[in-house]
Design a protein around this motif. Structure first.
Motif, PDB file in Angstrom:
ATOM      1  N   GLY A   1      -9.936  -2.373  -3.513  1.00  0.00           N
ATOM      2  CA  GLY A   1     -10.175  -3.798  -3.307  1.00  0.00           C
ATOM      3  C   GLY A   1      -9.230  -4.478  -2.334  1.00  0.00           C
ATOM      4  O   GLY A   1      -9.277  -5.702  -2.172  1.00  0.00           O
ATOM      5  N   PHE A   2      -8.380  -3.720  -1.669  1.00  0.00           N
ATOM      6  CA  PHE A   2      -7.474  -4.342  -0.689  1.00  0.00           C
ATOM      7  C   PHE A   2      -8.193  -4.515   0.649  1.00  0.00           C
ATOM      8  O   PHE A   2      -9.103  -3.752   0.985  1.00  0.00           O
ATOM      9  CB  PHE A   2      -6.231  -3.481  -0.497  1.00  0.00           C
ATOM     10  CG  PHE A   2      -5.328  -3.461  -1.699  1.00  0.00           C
ATOM     11  CD1 PHE A   2      -4.479  -4.531  -1.958  1.00  0.00           C
ATOM     12  CD2 PHE A   2      -5.348  -2.382  -2.583  1.00  0.00           C
ATOM     13  CE1 PHE A   2      -3.656  -4.525  -3.072  1.00  0.00           C
ATOM     14  CE2 PHE A   2      -4.529  -2.371  -3.701  1.00  0.00           C
ATOM     15  CZ  PHE A   2      -3.687  -3.440  -3.950  1.00  0.00           C
ATOM     16  N   SER A   3      -7.768  -5.523   1.406  1.00  0.00           N
ATOM     17  CA  SER A   3      -8.325  -5.706   2.749  1.00  0.00           C
ATOM     18  C   SER A   3      -7.732  -4.618   3.652  1.00  0.00           C
ATOM     19  O   SER A   3      -6.706  -4.010   3.302  1.00  0.00           O
ATOM     20  CB  SER A   3      -7.927  -7.086   3.291  1.00  0.00           C
ATOM     21  OG  SER A   3      -6.530  -7.074   3.563  1.00  0.00           O
ATOM     22  N   PRO A   4      -8.323  -4.379   4.844  1.00  0.00           N
ATOM     23  CA  PRO A   4      -7.735  -3.387   5.754  1.00  0.00           C
ATOM     24  C   PRO A   4      -6.262  -3.678   6.069  1.00  0.00           C
ATOM     25  O   PRO A   4      -5.432  -2.772   6.107  1.00  0.00           O
ATOM     26  CB  PRO A   4      -8.615  -3.499   6.993  1.00  0.00           C
ATOM     27  CG  PRO A   4      -9.952  -3.909   6.450  1.00  0.00           C
ATOM     28  CD  PRO A   4      -9.637  -4.855   5.323  1.00  0.00           C
ATOM     29  N   LEU A   5      -5.934  -4.961   6.264  1.00  0.00           N
ATOM     30  CA  LEU A   5      -4.552  -5.311   6.580  1.00  0.00           C
ATOM     31  C   LEU A   5      -3.626  -4.987   5.402  1.00  0.00           C
ATOM     32  O   LEU A   5      -2.550  -4.395   5.563  1.00  0.00           O
ATOM     33  CB  LEU A   5      -4.509  -6.815   6.885  1.00  0.00           C
ATOM     34  CG  LEU A   5      -3.435  -7.337   7.813  1.00  0.00           C
ATOM     35  CD1 LEU A   5      -3.374  -6.571   9.119  1.00  0.00           C
ATOM     36  CD2 LEU A   5      -3.681  -8.824   8.094  1.00  0.00           C
ATOM     37  N   GLU A   6      -4.054  -5.357   4.208  1.00  0.00           N
ATOM     38  CA  GLU A   6      -3.242  -5.052   3.012  1.00  0.00           C
ATOM     39  C   GLU A   6      -3.138  -3.541   2.794  1.00  0.00           C
ATOM     40  O   GLU A   6      -2.094  -3.021   2.412  1.00  0.00           O
ATOM     41  CB  GLU A   6      -3.868  -5.699   1.766  1.00  0.00           C
ATOM     42  CG  GLU A   6      -3.761  -7.210   1.759  1.00  0.00           C
ATOM     43  CD  GLU A   6      -4.716  -7.855   0.746  1.00  0.00           C
ATOM     44  OE1 GLU A   6      -4.468  -9.017   0.401  1.00  0.00           O
ATOM     45  OE2 GLU A   6      -5.718  -7.224   0.343  1.00  0.00           O
ATOM     46  N   SER A   7      -4.249  -2.862   3.087  1.00  0.00           N
ATOM     47  CA  SER A   7      -4.238  -1.396   2.931  1.00  0.00           C
ATOM     48  C   SER A   7      -3.179  -0.791   3.843  1.00  0.00           C
ATOM     49  O   SER A   7      -2.432   0.106   3.446  1.00  0.00           O
ATOM     50  CB  SER A   7      -5.597  -0.794   3.291  1.00  0.00           C
ATOM     51  OG  SER A   7      -6.589  -1.363   2.494  1.00  0.00           O
ATOM     52  N   MET A   8      -3.116  -1.299   5.082  1.00  0.00           N
ATOM     53  CA  MET A   8      -2.118  -0.772   6.015  1.00  0.00           C
ATOM     54  C   MET A   8      -0.712  -1.078   5.507  1.00  0.00           C
ATOM     55  O   MET A   8       0.182  -0.230   5.554  1.00  0.00           O
ATOM     56  CB  MET A   8      -2.338  -1.370   7.415  1.00  0.00           C
ATOM     57  CG  MET A   8      -1.440  -0.787   8.478  1.00  0.00           C
ATOM     58  SD  MET A   8      -1.681   0.979   8.725  1.00  0.00           S
ATOM     59  CE  MET A   8      -2.974   1.017   9.958  1.00  0.00           C
ATOM     60  N   ARG A   9      -0.517  -2.289   5.012  1.00  0.00           N
ATOM     61  CA  ARG A   9       0.810  -2.628   4.480  1.00  0.00           C
ATOM     62  C   ARG A   9       1.174  -1.696   3.321  1.00  0.00           C
ATOM     63  O   ARG A   9       2.279  -1.152   3.275  1.00  0.00           O
ATOM     64  CB  ARG A   9       0.824  -4.086   3.992  1.00  0.00           C
ATOM     65  CG  ARG A   9       2.161  -4.466   3.368  1.00  0.00           C
ATOM     66  CD  ARG A   9       2.030  -5.564   2.340  1.00  0.00           C
ATOM     67  NE  ARG A   9       0.970  -5.311   1.380  1.00  0.00           N
ATOM     68  CZ  ARG A   9       0.377  -6.248   0.649  1.00  0.00           C
ATOM     69  NH1 ARG A   9       0.730  -7.508   0.785  1.00  0.00           N
ATOM     70  NH2 ARG A   9      -0.572  -5.939  -0.216  1.00  0.00           N
ATOM     71  N   ASN A  10       0.244  -1.470   2.409  1.00  0.00           N
ATOM     72  CA  ASN A  10       0.531  -0.594   1.261  1.00  0.00           C
ATOM     73  C   ASN A  10       0.837   0.828   1.732  1.00  0.00           C
ATOM     74  O   ASN A  10       1.714   1.504   1.194  1.00  0.00           O
ATOM     75  CB  ASN A  10      -0.666  -0.568   0.297  1.00  0.00           C
ATOM     76  CG  ASN A  10      -0.929  -1.957  -0.283  1.00  0.00           C
ATOM     77  OD1 ASN A  10      -0.133  -2.877  -0.085  1.00  0.00           O
ATOM     78  ND2 ASN A  10      -2.045  -2.119  -0.988  1.00  0.00           N
ATOM     79  N   CYS A  11       0.102   1.242   2.733  1.00  0.00           N
ATOM     80  CA  CYS A  11       0.301   2.596   3.274  1.00  0.00           C
ATOM     81  C   CYS A  11       1.705   2.703   3.883  1.00  0.00           C
ATOM     82  O   CYS A  11       2.430   3.672   3.650  1.00  0.00           O
ATOM     83  CB  CYS A  11      -0.783   2.852   4.312  1.00  0.00           C
ATOM     84  SG  CYS A  11      -0.792   4.507   4.947  1.00  0.00           S
ATOM     85  N   MET A  12       2.086   1.672   4.651  1.00  0.00           N
ATOM     86  CA  MET A  12       3.434   1.663   5.264  1.00  0.00           C
ATOM     87  C   MET A  12       4.502   1.728   4.176  1.00  0.00           C
ATOM     88  O   MET A  12       5.504   2.419   4.315  1.00  0.00           O
ATOM     89  CB  MET A  12       3.648   0.362   6.041  1.00  0.00           C
ATOM     90  CG  MET A  12       2.728   0.159   7.194  1.00  0.00           C
ATOM     91  SD  MET A  12       3.319   1.002   8.638  1.00  0.00           S
ATOM     92  CE  MET A  12       4.631  -0.091   9.150  1.00  0.00           C
ATOM     93  N   ASN A  13       4.275   0.979   3.095  1.00  0.00           N
ATOM     94  CA  ASN A  13       5.270   0.969   2.019  1.00  0.00           C
ATOM     95  C   ASN A  13       5.388   2.346   1.363  1.00  0.00           C
ATOM     96  O   ASN A  13       6.444   2.721   0.876  1.00  0.00           O
ATOM     97  CB  ASN A  13       4.893  -0.063   0.945  1.00  0.00           C
ATOM     98  CG  ASN A  13       5.129  -1.471   1.461  1.00  0.00           C
ATOM     99  OD1 ASN A  13       5.867  -1.654   2.421  1.00  0.00           O
ATOM    100  ND2 ASN A  13       4.487  -2.464   0.855  1.00  0.00           N
ATOM    101  N   ALA A  14       4.286   3.095   1.374  1.00  0.00           N
ATOM    102  CA  ALA A  14       4.292   4.392   0.686  1.00  0.00           C
ATOM    103  C   ALA A  14       4.850   5.513   1.557  1.00  0.00           C
ATOM    104  O   ALA A  14       5.245   6.554   1.044  1.00  0.00           O
ATOM    105  CB  ALA A  14       2.867   4.737   0.259  1.00  0.00           C
ATOM    106  N   MET A  15       4.877   5.308   2.871  1.00  0.00           N
ATOM    107  CA  MET A  15       5.232   6.424   3.768  1.00  0.00           C
ATOM    108  C   MET A  15       6.705   6.415   4.143  1.00  0.00           C
ATOM    109  O   MET A  15       7.288   5.366   4.406  1.00  0.00           O
ATOM    110  CB  MET A  15       4.412   6.329   5.058  1.00  0.00           C
ATOM    111  CG  MET A  15       2.955   6.678   4.870  1.00  0.00           C
ATOM    112  SD  MET A  15       2.082   6.805   6.437  1.00  0.00           S
ATOM    113  CE  MET A  15       2.252   5.183   7.122  1.00  0.00           C
ATOM    114  N   ASP A  16       7.291   7.632   4.222  1.00  0.00           N
ATOM    115  CA  ASP A  16       8.630   7.806   4.797  1.00  0.00           C
ATOM    116  C   ASP A  16       8.460   8.511   6.134  1.00  0.00           C
ATOM    117  O   ASP A  16       7.557   9.324   6.290  1.00  0.00           O
ATOM    118  CB  ASP A  16       9.488   8.714   3.904  1.00  0.00           C
ATOM    119  CG  ASP A  16       9.736   8.106   2.546  1.00  0.00           C
ATOM    120  OD1 ASP A  16       9.732   6.870   2.463  1.00  0.00           O
ATOM    121  OD2 ASP A  16       9.898   8.880   1.582  1.00  0.00           O
ATOM    122  N   GLY A  17       9.364   8.240   7.050  1.00  0.00           N
ATOM    123  CA  GLY A  17       9.324   8.974   8.316  1.00  0.00           C
ATOM    124  C   GLY A  17       9.235   8.035   9.496  1.00  0.00           C
ATOM    125  O   GLY A  17       9.572   6.852   9.416  1.00  0.00           O
TER     126      GLY A  17
END
Ligand code: F6R
Length: 605
Positions: free
Chosen positions: A140-156
């Motif tokens: 249910g997240f928007s594409p922008l929120e999805s990207m933010r969540n993805c950034m928060n989850a990724m290291d590197g």
């Protein structure tokens, strides 16, 4: 080191060709595979091909595509072999993603996504981004929120561009530690569009890409994304967000066009053109860099960090800084420097040297110095507005223009020229000598045919040895690097005086030896090393000068350069070694401008 691009076209504009043009300009970053994905009729179409971009172009010859929003990728393989399955864009159901960098925690993210039923089709770390974004959309997240969540989850370190079916004609891009530039179409150019019979593309496009140079042909201004920025790009607007999705502004710069450098002209290879361009590049570098000696006031130490050829330029400059400025100087490979807890004393001038200004290890070393010391940081870069340029306190530009060949040539001698200008800034007489370098280089370039004959000798061997003393030692190291990277012949450079401590065991009557032996203060010592080599080997090429030639034994092949002052000799002696490597590679028939496994801009660790 992969190259990524995304373009939002104007309504009814098919951007397939523009994506390919962009990928052509990005191919220097990797050419293991390439691919594009476009939004078309509410779905995503994707094309991928292994090998050089020409393979993707062939594939697209027969494809009918009509999409005005798309992303593209040229790959330099990190995770997974260069296969079609591992080629980007990576897709999940409603998402396509291109990525440059490395997701360090990709294994755990993959595990969690697989547990949720997502099926992986590649060995890449990138595929986790596509599925992660898809899972966020489903949640249910928007594409922008999805990207933010993805950034928060990724290291590197990563730069990402993505298209989403539910988002329609927009691109979302994000970055951390890998560079990403956003290009802006011309504002309000309706009148011009009308004049051009409705051709909206004349205004350029909103776009995103790994470097501003790639975007320069398709936009009017660029902005550089900062760490953890996310950007949403549509046909007529660009909105930057910080990691909390608060809108932020980023400074725009006029794009810099350098169309001459991007053309081969009469030359068979960019590398040859760039070797021949060196007198001009050096002249321009001298003209544009007048050094103020106050840069060194109160400086007690110089610390230089770089990689590859730039590191060898740094090594030469150590001799110069210590001899002419009397400042103790250390030179280190960036990937070593940053992980060894270096001691950074006050009054140290930190110099990072990087042609691209984007080399991740060099940038990370600079970042380390900025965060852990008060040292003044100096950048020596060829690419203006590059990450090193933006992060350094003081920047000097080598004025070599864009270098297209993967192997550095003109940017190396331009770096050396710049470093010499710094080191000689208090030596008026030597600065005058430096002005003569372009003319000496012109005269060395006329020896190309003779060097080609010597290259025959090297091309028949599976290895070669390069020797030099003093500043000629790093020049020998660079000569060996040039040979191995474009001809794939194993080559090693050694300090000539060090041979007897081990490497001399390599000498037999077959292995070619290239000895740099100008008639300088170390001539006699180097000549003794030549005798040691002659006693054991046969194929010896000596690069010397008019005075040195007179003292050379007959049994060696000689290449005679003009007599030049020893302070400036390294710049001049670099050139025959570039030509030797170039001619050897062309005799063997390798891809000189795109040697295997290499990429021009190394943006991974
Ligand atoms: C070799 C070569 C590389 C680069 C190195 C650093 O011909 O070009 O060794 O010198 O990857 O790149 P920059 O200077 O862009 O930091």
């Amino acid at each position: 080191m992969c190259g990524i691009i995304g373009i939002v076209g104007h309504s009814n504009e098919n951007i397939q060709q523009k994506l390919l043009n962009g990928l052509e300009r990005l191919e220097y970053r990797g050419y293991d595979s390439s691919g594009i994905a476009l939004l078309q009729n509410n779905s995503i179409v994707r094309f991928r091909a292994v090998g050089k971009l020409s393979n993707l172009k062939k594939l697209l010859d027969t494809a009918i595509i009509d999409g005005h929003v798309g992303i593209g990728h040229t790959r330099w393989a990190t995770h997974g072999k260069p296969t079609e399955n591992n080629a980007h864009p990576m897709m999940s159901k409603d998402v396509a993603v291109v990525h440059n960098g490395i997701i360090e925690n990709h294994k755990e993210l993959r595990f969690s996504l697989e547990n949720d039923g997502y099926v992986f089709t590649s060995e890449t770390d990138t595929e986790v981004i596509a599925h992660f974004l898809q899972r966020e959309l489903v949640n249910g997240f928007s594409p922008l929120e999805s990207m933010r969540n993805c950034m928060n989850a990724m290291d590197g370190a990563f730069a990402i561009a993505a298209i989403f079916v539910p988002l329609g004609n927009k691109i979302i891009a994000a970055r951390r530690k890998s560079s990403l530039a956003v290009g802006f179409a011309e504002k309000n150019c309706t009148a011009r569009i009308e004049k051009a019979a409705g051709d909206a593309s004349i205004c350029g496009n909103m776009c995103v890409g790994s470097d501003a140079g790639t975007l320069s042909g398709m936009c009017h201004e660029v902005a550089y994304m900062e760490d953890d920025d996310i950007v949403e790009i549509s046909e007529d607007s660009v909105v930057f967000f910080d990691k909390n999705l608060h809108p932020v502004t980023r400074k725009k710069y006029k794009v810099h066009q350098d169309s001459d450098s991007a053309k081969k002209g009469e030359y068979s290879h960019f590398m040859l053109k760039e070797i021949m361009d060196q007198p001009t590049a050096i002249r321009k570098t001298l003209l544009h860099n007048k050094i103020d000696a106050s840069l060194f006031t109160d400086i007690e130490r110089i610390s230089i960090v770089a990689c590859g050829t730039s590191y060898y330029a740094g090594m030469v400059s150590k001799y110069w800084f210590e001899r002419f400025l009397k400042i103790p100087t250390s030179v280190e490979i960036a990937s070593e420097f940053r992980y060894r807890d270096p001691i950074l004393e006050d009054n140290t001038l930190f110099i990072s040297i990087s042609q691209s200004g984007e080399t991740l290890d060099t940038l990370a070393a600079l970042e380390y110095v900025r965060s852990n010391s008060n040292c003044k940081t100096v950048g020596i870069v060829n690419v203006k507005n590059s990450a090193t340029d933006r992060a350094s306190d003081v920047v000097f530009y080598s004025e070599a223009g864009i270098e297209m060949g993967v192997a550095s040539t003109k940017t190396y001698t331009a770096q050396l020229t710049l470093l010499a200008s710094l080191a000689l800034c208090k030596k008026e007489f030597l600065l005058q000598q430096l002005q003569n370098v372009p003319t000496f280089c012109e005269s060395v370039l006329t020896l190309s045919a003779q060097i080609k004959q010597l290259a025959e000798l090297i091309s028949r061997s599976s290895s070669a040895i390069y020797l030099g003393r003093g500043t000629m030692f790093p020049i020998a190291l660079e000569g060996a690097l040039k040979l191995k990277e474009i001809s794939y012949i194993h080559a090693e450079g050694f300090a000539a005086g060090e041979m007897k401590h081990g490497p001399i065991a390599l000498i037999d009557e077959h292995v070619p030896i290239v000895l740099l032996c100008p008639n300088n203060e170390l001539f006699e010592k180097t000549a003794s090393n030549l005798q040691e080599a002659l006693a054991r080997g046969k194929n010896i090429i000596v690069i010397t000068d008019v005075d040195g030639e007179k003292k050379m034994p007959n049994e060696v092949h000689k290449l005679v350069l003009p007599n030049v002052h020893s302070a400036i000799a390294p710049i001049v002696y670099a050139i025959p070694l570039q030509l030797l490597a170039y001619h050897t590679a062309t005799i063997i028939g390798t891809d000189v401008d795109r040697p295997r496994n290499l990429a021009k801009s190394v943006t991974v660790e």
